[in-house]
Design an enzyme around this catalytic site. Structure first.
Site, PDB file in Angstrom:
ATOM      1  N   ALA A 149      41.628  84.406  83.039  1.00 42.45           N
ATOM      2  CA  ALA A 149      42.157  84.922  81.770  1.00 42.45           C
ATOM      3  C   ALA A 149      42.496  86.396  81.946  1.00 42.45           C
ATOM      4  O   ALA A 149      42.144  87.012  82.960  1.00 42.45           O
ATOM      5  CB  ALA A 149      41.118  84.764  80.668  1.00 42.45           C
ATOM      6  N   LYS A 150      43.171  86.956  80.997  1.00 44.21           N
ATOM      7  CA  LYS A 150      43.417  88.402  80.981  1.00 44.21           C
ATOM      8  C   LYS A 150      43.693  88.800  79.546  1.00 44.21           C
ATOM      9  O   LYS A 150      44.184  87.990  78.753  1.00 44.21           O
ATOM     10  CB  LYS A 150      44.635  88.738  81.854  1.00 44.21           C
ATOM     11  CG  LYS A 150      44.646  90.160  82.345  1.00 44.21           C
ATOM     12  CD  LYS A 150      43.749  90.326  83.548  1.00 44.21           C
ATOM     13  CE  LYS A 150      43.703  91.753  84.030  1.00 44.21           C
ATOM     14  NZ  LYS A 150      42.887  91.856  85.260  1.00 44.21           N
ATOM     15  N   GLY A 151      43.381  90.051  79.219  1.00 45.90           N
ATOM     16  CA  GLY A 151      43.657  90.530  77.875  1.00 45.90           C
ATOM     17  C   GLY A 151      44.198  91.953  77.925  1.00 45.90           C
ATOM     18  O   GLY A 151      44.153  92.611  78.970  1.00 45.90           O
TER      19      GLY A 151
ATOM     20  N   VAL B 149      45.117  85.957  77.086  1.00 40.52           N
ATOM     21  CA  VAL B 149      45.748  84.759  77.639  1.00 40.52           C
ATOM     22  C   VAL B 149      44.721  84.043  78.510  1.00 40.52           C
ATOM     23  O   VAL B 149      44.110  84.647  79.388  1.00 40.52           O
ATOM     24  CB  VAL B 149      47.009  85.117  78.476  1.00 40.52           C
ATOM     25  CG1 VAL B 149      47.595  83.856  79.117  1.00 40.52           C
ATOM     26  CG2 VAL B 149      48.051  85.790  77.602  1.00 40.52           C
TER      27      VAL B 149
END
Ligand code: NAD
Length: 416
Positions: free
Chosen positions: A105-107, A60
């Site tokens: 962001a992050k995943g 995201v």
């Protein structure tokens, strides 16, 4: 979960309140409330026993107005798109509050890495990298380690990405092994940031750091490093804990010996003459500085009134619930929020990226001196703003961050 509110709802509420306080326009609110891009990928992966399993992965990207997206990748069975979305937003504010030129962001991949072999983890990581290769990159989105991902996983991401693009791209991830362009000081960075902030808090409150009583929950990377560095600065570490419980000494604990005990027995408990205590008791000890460095939601409406620390430095992400936060503010306890207190890690990640792009290598002394400068500046800006607007340091930090991001979004304009 954040009490009866989801983490994402809490993040959005926090944003809405801060946006209202600074009179952010309706248009900017709409832009910043939502991520710019959300990607969900299916990841077929061959397991060692021959079975094909299909995992789900996410990335995201919340906002990139101030620079490429930046944020970790976590491997955990409980990873959800909602959690990753909230954490991506948090990363935007964290990078902005310490003023590094990154967005957020992050995943994550929904998987149980503890039950997987190294070979399975490598195949899954390379498959995930392939699936997101077109939306990451040194000037686009730069992942990093998070829960249950490490330098080895970053090395696999960098290698897969580089092979796909046909050129070596070390700056596509941070938190790499030193041999592949990782930065000196990355392991110590978050703990160092926490120690610097604690020292600044002691100056702000007019309390001497030497002899100050410090209580730390969690004795992992961040908890141990904060304890060691604060002891070196002259603080008395009177209690520490891990998931099995805590220990307390009237005088002080010897941090290196506590670590030896943890290595030998698997826990900090049952150490010398120190008294065994529970994690709940630890949080309510009388002390100058309380540092939650373990998990989220440990200080709630139930125990907030019993906290006796003069200040809390949030090393962990989200250790205080919104209800508890209000109680602590009313009690006059200074809380340095996670987006500021735990920003040392992402700040040194930024230094790693700069070293990779400029093909330079900084000494650990250079890294630490630059980290110190960044953390002190951010702390001063946040505390000045908190004083000026008579709000909590948390509200001030998010406000400083949102103003910076909003200014960038506004300057970019809306096109086409
Ligand atoms: P870690 O896994 O190395 O250590 C976590 C520690 O917390 C361990 O000692 C563990 O035993 C303890 N713990 C787990 N459950 C507990 C419980 N229920 N009660 C008490 N203690 C418990 O993790 P870390 O890297 O030190 O991260 C700690 C916190 O800091 C996390 O919230 C993380 O998101 C945050 N953080 C870490 C970094 C980083 O660079 N490592 C950066 C920013 C924020």
């Amino acid at each position: 979960m954040m009490s009866n509110m989801s983490f994402l709802s809490y993040m959005i509420r926090q944003f809405d309140e801060a946006a209202q306080a600074i009179g952010l326009s309706h248009d900017l609110c709409d832009v910043l409330r939502k991520p710019e891009r959300t990607v969900t990928v299916s990841l077929p992966c061959r397991m060692d026993n021959g079975e094909l399993r299909v995992f789900t992965g996410y990335r995201v990207q919340h906002n990139s107005a101030r620079g490429p997206y930046k944020g970790g990748i976590r491997y955990h069975p409980d990873v959800t798109l909602e959690e990753v979305t909230a954490l991506a937003m948090l990363m935007t504010w964290k990078c902005a509050v310490v003023d590094i030129p990154f967005g957020g962001a992050k995943g994550g991949i929904r998987c149980d890495p503890k039950g997987m072999s190294q070979a399975e983890l490598e195949r899954l990581t390379r498959r995930y990298t392939m699936a997101i290769a077109n939306i990451i990159g040194p000037y686009l989105d730069i992942p990093a380690p998070d829960i249950y991902t490490d330098a080895q996983i970053m090395a696999w991401i960098m290698d897969t990405y580089s092979k796909i693009k046909g050129e070596l791209a070390p700056a596509v991830v941070t938190g790499k092994p030193i041999a592949l362009g990782g930065s000196e000081g990355r392991n110590e960075a978050t703990g160092m940031g926490v120690a610097i902030i604690t020292r600044e808090v002691s100056k702000y409150l007019g309390k001497p750091l030497k002899g100050a009583k410090v209580v730390i929950q969690g004795f992992g990377n961040v908890g141990y490093m904060s304890a060691k560095l604060l002891q070196d600065m002259g603080c008395r570490i009177i209690a520490v804990s891990d998931s099995k419980g805590g220990i307390y000494s009237n005088e002080q604990l010897h941090v290196e010996k506590v670590l030896e005990n943890k290595k030998m027995t698997g826990s900090v408990v049952n150490y010398g003459k120190a008294k065994n205590i529970t994690n709940e008791e630890l949080l309510e000890l009388e002390c100058d500085f309380l540092i939650p460095a373990a998990i989220e939601n440990v200080i709630t409406a139930k125990n907030a009134d019993n906290i006796k620390a003069s200040a809390i430095i949030e090393a962990a992400n989200g250790p205080i619930t919104p209800e508890a936060d209000r109680i602590l503010f009313e009690k006059g306890i200074l809380v340095v929020p996670d987006i500021l207190a735990s920003a040392g890690g992402v700040t040194v990640s930024y230094f790693e990226w700069v070293q990779n792009l400029t093909r330079t290598k900084w000494s650990v002394e250079e890294v630490m001196a630059n980290l110190e400068r960044k953390m002190i500046k951010a702390f001063d800006e946040v505390l000045r703003s908190a004083k000026e607007y008579e709000v909590s340091a948390r509200q001030a930090a998010i406000t400083v961050a949102i103003k910076r991001v909003a200014e960038a979004v506004k300057a970019l304009g809306n096109w086409p």
